[in-house]
Design a protein around this motif. Structure first.
Motif, PDB file in Angstrom:
ATOM      1  N   GLN A   1      44.587  26.927  32.666  1.00 16.44           N
ATOM      2  CA  GLN A   1      45.090  28.201  32.149  1.00 16.44           C
ATOM      3  C   GLN A   1      43.946  29.190  31.969  1.00 16.44           C
ATOM      4  N   ALA A   2      42.815  28.737  31.437  1.00 17.45           N
ATOM      5  CA  ALA A   2      41.658  29.606  31.248  1.00 17.45           C
ATOM      6  C   ALA A   2      41.102  30.067  32.598  1.00 17.45           C
ATOM      7  N   ASP A   3      41.039  29.155  33.576  1.00 21.37           N
ATOM      8  CA  ASP A   3      40.570  29.533  34.919  1.00 21.37           C
ATOM      9  C   ASP A   3      41.478  30.594  35.527  1.00 21.37           C
ATOM     10  N   PHE A   4      42.776  30.422  35.351  1.00 21.75           N
ATOM     11  CA  PHE A   4      43.717  31.398  35.900  1.00 21.75           C
ATOM     12  C   PHE A   4      43.559  32.755  35.214  1.00 21.75           C
ATOM     13  N   ASP A   5      43.391  32.755  33.898  1.00 19.91           N
ATOM     14  CA  ASP A   5      43.183  34.016  33.174  1.00 19.91           C
ATOM     15  C   ASP A   5      41.903  34.705  33.641  1.00 19.91           C
ATOM     16  N   ASN A   6      40.839  33.928  33.857  1.00 20.37           N
ATOM     17  CA  ASN A   6      39.585  34.504  34.372  1.00 20.37           C
ATOM     18  C   ASN A   6      39.771  35.071  35.772  1.00 20.37           C
ATOM     19  N   PHE A   7      40.516  34.355  36.606  1.00 16.61           N
ATOM     20  CA  PHE A   7      40.788  34.843  37.960  1.00 16.61           C
ATOM     21  C   PHE A   7      41.544  36.158  37.917  1.00 16.61           C
ATOM     22  N   ARG A   8      42.552  36.243  37.059  1.00 14.10           N
ATOM     23  CA  ARG A   8      43.327  37.486  36.918  1.00 14.10           C
ATOM     24  C   ARG A   8      42.435  38.637  36.471  1.00 14.10           C
TER      25      ARG A   8
ATOM     26  N   ARG B   1      41.550  41.991  38.663  1.00 14.73           N
ATOM     27  CA  ARG B   1      41.835  43.325  38.150  1.00 14.73           C
ATOM     28  C   ARG B   1      40.570  44.186  38.161  1.00 14.73           C
ATOM     29  N   GLN B   2      39.440  43.607  37.786  1.00 10.52           N
ATOM     30  CA  GLN B   2      38.174  44.344  37.790  1.00 10.52           C
ATOM     31  C   GLN B   2      37.790  44.746  39.216  1.00 10.52           C
TER      32      GLN B   2
ATOM     33  N   ALA C   1      39.118  50.800  43.794  1.00 11.45           N
ATOM     34  CA  ALA C   1      39.794  52.095  43.702  1.00 11.45           C
ATOM     35  C   ALA C   1      38.817  53.195  43.308  1.00 11.45           C
ATOM     36  N   ALA C   2      37.882  52.881  42.435  1.00 10.25           N
ATOM     37  CA  ALA C   2      36.926  53.885  41.972  1.00 10.25           C
ATOM     38  C   ALA C   2      35.963  54.307  43.078  1.00 10.25           C
ATOM     39  N   TYR C   3      35.617  53.374  43.964  1.00 14.03           N
ATOM     40  CA  TYR C   3      34.608  53.675  44.988  1.00 14.03           C
ATOM     41  C   TYR C   3      35.160  53.662  46.403  1.00 14.03           C
TER      42      TYR C   3
END
Length: 184
Positions: free
Chosen positions: A58-65, A69-70, A76-78
Motif C-alpha cells: 500500500q505504501a509503495d502504491f501511494d509513493n508511485f501515485r 502526479r509530480q 505540464a509545467a515544462y
C-alpha cells in the motif's frame, strides 16, 4: 423388500458417518495442547507477515501515485520549453526588424517581416503544425467552418470556393478549422 433394503443401507451409512466423526474427534483430541498453541503461533506469525506485506504494498502504491502526479505536473509545467526555444530566433529577428524600421525603406521592412514569417512557420512545422488545404476541396465540417454559401459556375456544389481564414492541425488533430465560403 426393496424399501427395507434401502432403509438398512441408509442406517449403515449413518453408522459409518458417526464412526468416522468420532475418529476425527479422537485424532483432534490426541493433538496436544502444545501442538495447538504452536499452530496458533505459526498462523498468527503468518497473518502478521501478510499484514506487513500488505502495508508495504500500500505504501509503495501511494509513493508511485505521488511520483506519477509530480512527473505529470512537471511535464505540464515544462512542456512548452522546446517550442519556446524554437521561437526565440523568431523573436530575435522581429527585434532586429523593429530596430531597423527607422533607418530603412519599406522593402527592407517587408523582407524582414517575410523572414520572421518563414522562421515562425519552420518552428511550428517542427512541432507538427500543418495548414489545412481548403480551396477546391470538398467541404468537410471537421476541417472547415463554412460561414457562407455562394453561387459558383466554376466549382461543383459543396466545394470550398474561398478561404477567409487559414485553418491548422497538429498531426491529426484540428487546432483551428479553416473559415471558408462554400459553393451551392
Amino acid at each position: 423388500m426393496d424399501m427395507e433394503q434401502e432403509n438398512q443401507n441408509l442406517q449403515e451409512e449413518e453408522v459409518e458417518t458417526e464412526t468416522s466423526a468420532e475418529a476425527n474427534e479422537t485424532v483432534t483430541d490426541q493433538r496436544s495442547r502444545e501442538e495447538l498453541l504452536a499452530e496458533v503461533a505459526r498462523l498468527s506469525a503468518e497473518a502478521e507477515d501478510n499484514k506487513t506485506r500488505y502495508l508495504r504494498s500500500q505504501a509503495d502504491f501511494d509513493n508511485f501515485r505521488r511520483r506519477s502526479r509530480q512527473e505529470k505536473d512537471e511535464f505540464a509545467a515544462y512542456a512548452n520549453v522546446k517550442l519556446i526555444e524554437e521561437l526565440l530566433p523568431v523573436l530575435d529577428t522581429f527585434e532586429m526588424a523593429l530596430k531597423s524600421t527607422g533607418e530603412s525603406d519599406a522593402q527592407t521592412v517587408l523582407t524582414g517581416v517575410e523572414m520572421v514569417y518563414r522562421q515562425l512557420m519552420v518552428a511550428l512545422e517542427k512541432e507538427g503544425l500543418a495548414a489545412i488545404e481548403a480551396v477546391g476541396q470538398p467541404f468537410d465540417p471537421n476541417l472547415h467552418d463554412g460561414i457562407m454559401q455562394v453561387e459558383s459556375a466554376d466549382h461543383p456544389a459543396n466545394t470550398v470556393v474561398q478561404e477567409l481564414r487559414k485553418g491548422y492541425k497538429v498531426k491529426d488533430k484540428v487546432v483551428r478549422p479553416s473559415m471558408v465560403q462554400v459553393s451551392q
